[in-house]
Structure formats: C-alpha cells, structure tokens
Design a protein around this motif. Structure first.
Motif, short mmCIF file in Angstrom:
data_model
loop_
_atom_site.label_atom_id
_atom_site.label_comp_id
_atom_site.label_asym_id
_atom_site.label_seq_id
_atom_site.Cartn_x
_atom_site.Cartn_y
_atom_site.Cartn_z
N SER A 109 30.22 79.12 7.43
CA SER A 109 29.93 79.77 8.70
C SER A 109 31.09 79.61 9.67
O SER A 109 31.44 80.53 10.41
N ALA A 110 31.73 78.43 9.66
CA ALA A 110 32.85 78.15 10.57
C ALA A 110 34.18 78.68 10.04
O ALA A 110 35.19 78.64 10.75
N ASP A 111 34.19 79.17 8.80
CA ASP A 111 35.38 79.81 8.22
C ASP A 111 36.53 78.84 8.00
O ASP A 111 37.69 79.14 8.33
N HIS A 112 36.24 77.67 7.44
CA HIS A 112 37.27 76.68 7.13
C HIS A 112 37.53 76.69 5.63
O HIS A 112 36.87 75.97 4.86
N SER A 113 38.48 77.50 5.20
CA SER A 113 38.74 77.73 3.78
C SER A 113 39.05 76.45 3.01
O SER A 113 38.54 76.25 1.90
N ASP A 114 39.89 75.57 3.57
CA ASP A 114 40.22 74.34 2.86
C ASP A 114 38.99 73.45 2.68
O ASP A 114 38.81 72.83 1.64
N MET A 115 38.15 73.43 3.70
CA MET A 115 36.93 72.63 3.63
C MET A 115 35.96 73.23 2.60
O MET A 115 35.33 72.50 1.84
N ILE A 116 35.85 74.55 2.59
CA ILE A 116 34.99 75.22 1.61
C ILE A 116 35.44 74.86 0.19
O ILE A 116 34.64 74.45 -0.65
N ARG A 117 36.71 74.99 -0.05
CA ARG A 117 37.28 74.69 -1.37
C ARG A 117 37.00 73.24 -1.76
O ARG A 117 36.55 72.95 -2.87
N ARG A 118 37.23 72.32 -0.85
CA ARG A 118 37.02 70.88 -1.14
C ARG A 118 35.55 70.60 -1.45
O ARG A 118 35.24 69.87 -2.38
N LEU A 119 34.65 71.18 -0.67
CA LEU A 119 33.22 70.95 -0.90
C LEU A 119 32.78 71.52 -2.24
O LEU A 119 31.99 70.89 -2.97
N LEU A 120 33.27 72.67 -2.60
CA LEU A 120 32.93 73.25 -3.91
C LEU A 120 33.49 72.39 -5.03
O LEU A 120 32.80 72.17 -6.05
N GLU A 121 34.70 71.89 -4.88
CA GLU A 121 35.28 71.01 -5.89
C GLU A 121 34.49 69.71 -6.02
O GLU A 121 34.45 69.12 -7.10
#
Length: 191
Positions: A101-113
């Motif tokens: 929702s906040a559009d933090h691509s690096d955070m999205i990637r890390r959480l998925l990993e």
C-alpha cells in the motif's frame, strides 16, 4: 562526558515505552525515521519492540515498513523472529499489505523473500485504509491497487521477478476488476 540516556536508564528515570499524543513510543519514532544503531541502542536500554499502539495495534516494525526504513526494519527483525512474515494489525493487514500500500519496493521484495504470503487476506474493516476497501477483505495486491494502478503494477512486477505471480487481477479505484488484467503462470514459491 556522561552518556545521558544510559545514566537515566541505569537509575530507572528513563521510560522508553511511554506513548505521546499520537500513541507513538520513542522506538516507534526511531523505527520510522531513525537508524539501525539507534534502534539497537533503544532496545538495549529496555525499549519494548512488542508494545502495540492503537488504533491499529502497530508495533515498531510496522512503522519501519510503513515508512520504508529498511535499516531499522532489519535491526528490529530479530526481535520478532519468524513470526514477522505473518504478523497482522487490527485490520488483518500483514507487513506485506502495508509495504504494498505504501509502495516500498525494497520492503515488498524483502518481505516476500522472508516468506510473506502474497495471497494473505485481510479482515473486512472500515477505517485506516482507502474507502474502496471498506468492509472488504483484501490481498496485498489489492491494497496496492486501491492506492493507484502504478503501485499495483510495481507490486505485480516484483511478484513476477521473484517467480511468485499467480493470476493476479488488477482492481480499479472503483473496486471493479480490470477486464484487461494480466495473468502469469504460477511459479513455485521461494520457500
């Protein structure tokens, strides 16, 4: 020179878990805009990373994710262990919902990993989210789509890059499914 915070903590004059008018503790603020050494120091001094702030029952790690602060997120992660990937707030939003929702691509990637579930469904809720999502369960992708088409596309791109895309649909700002949505073949998860 005396180290003032350490001196106060040693003599029980420092209560780091007191919340301000916005219901934020010192650790919440530092998680949002501080650095990893500052987070580590506060935790060593006794700040509680598990303290929840109303109205959404957010902990310090939620603030790190919402504000896209990767350094403080990584510093806080050991305090939550493997449960961080599935931690939810009052809405049933995972950290991945918040990052999307906040559009933090690096955070999205890390959480998925880390193993966050891209299919996680929130609870139906009516506040602290875009109106189009009121009274609806949503996935992290839908949380991103409710903000903008661009956020949704970036989120879906990350899923595709990681081999996690599985027939996601694009939900417009009006809550309707985009009939021209892209679908990709399902891939194995990172597990």
């Amino acid at each position: 020179m005396l180290d003032f915070p350490n001196l106060l903590a040693e003599h029980s004059y420092l209560d780091l878990d007191i919340a301000d008018e916005q219901n934020w503790t010192t650790l919440d603020r530092v998680a949002a805009v501080g650095t990893s050494p500052e987070v580590n120091r506060l935790v060593r001094l006794g700040a509680n990373p598990h303290q929840e702030a109303l109205p959404l029952r957010w902990k310090a790690i939620h603030q790190a994710v919402f504000h896209g602060n990767a350094g403080t997120f990584e510093a806080l992660l050991p305090e939550y262990g493997s449960g961080a990937a599935s931690m939810i707030d009052e809405r049933g939003w995972t950290l991945l919902h918040i990052a999307a929702s906040a559009d933090h691509s690096d955070m999205i990637r890390r959480l998925l990993e880390m193993g966050s579930d891209p299919e996680a469904q929130s609870k139906p809720f009516n506040s602290h989210m875009p109106e189009v999502l009121h009274s609806r369960s949503c996935t992290p992708q839908e949380a991103a789509a409710a903000q903008s088409q661009e956020r949704s596309s970036r989120y879906l791109g990350i899923l595709q890059d990681l081999g996690l895309a599985t027939g996601y649909v694009i939900v417009g700002e009006d809550g309707d499914v985009d009939e021209e949505a892209e679908f990709w073949e399902a891939q194995e998860s990172l597990g």
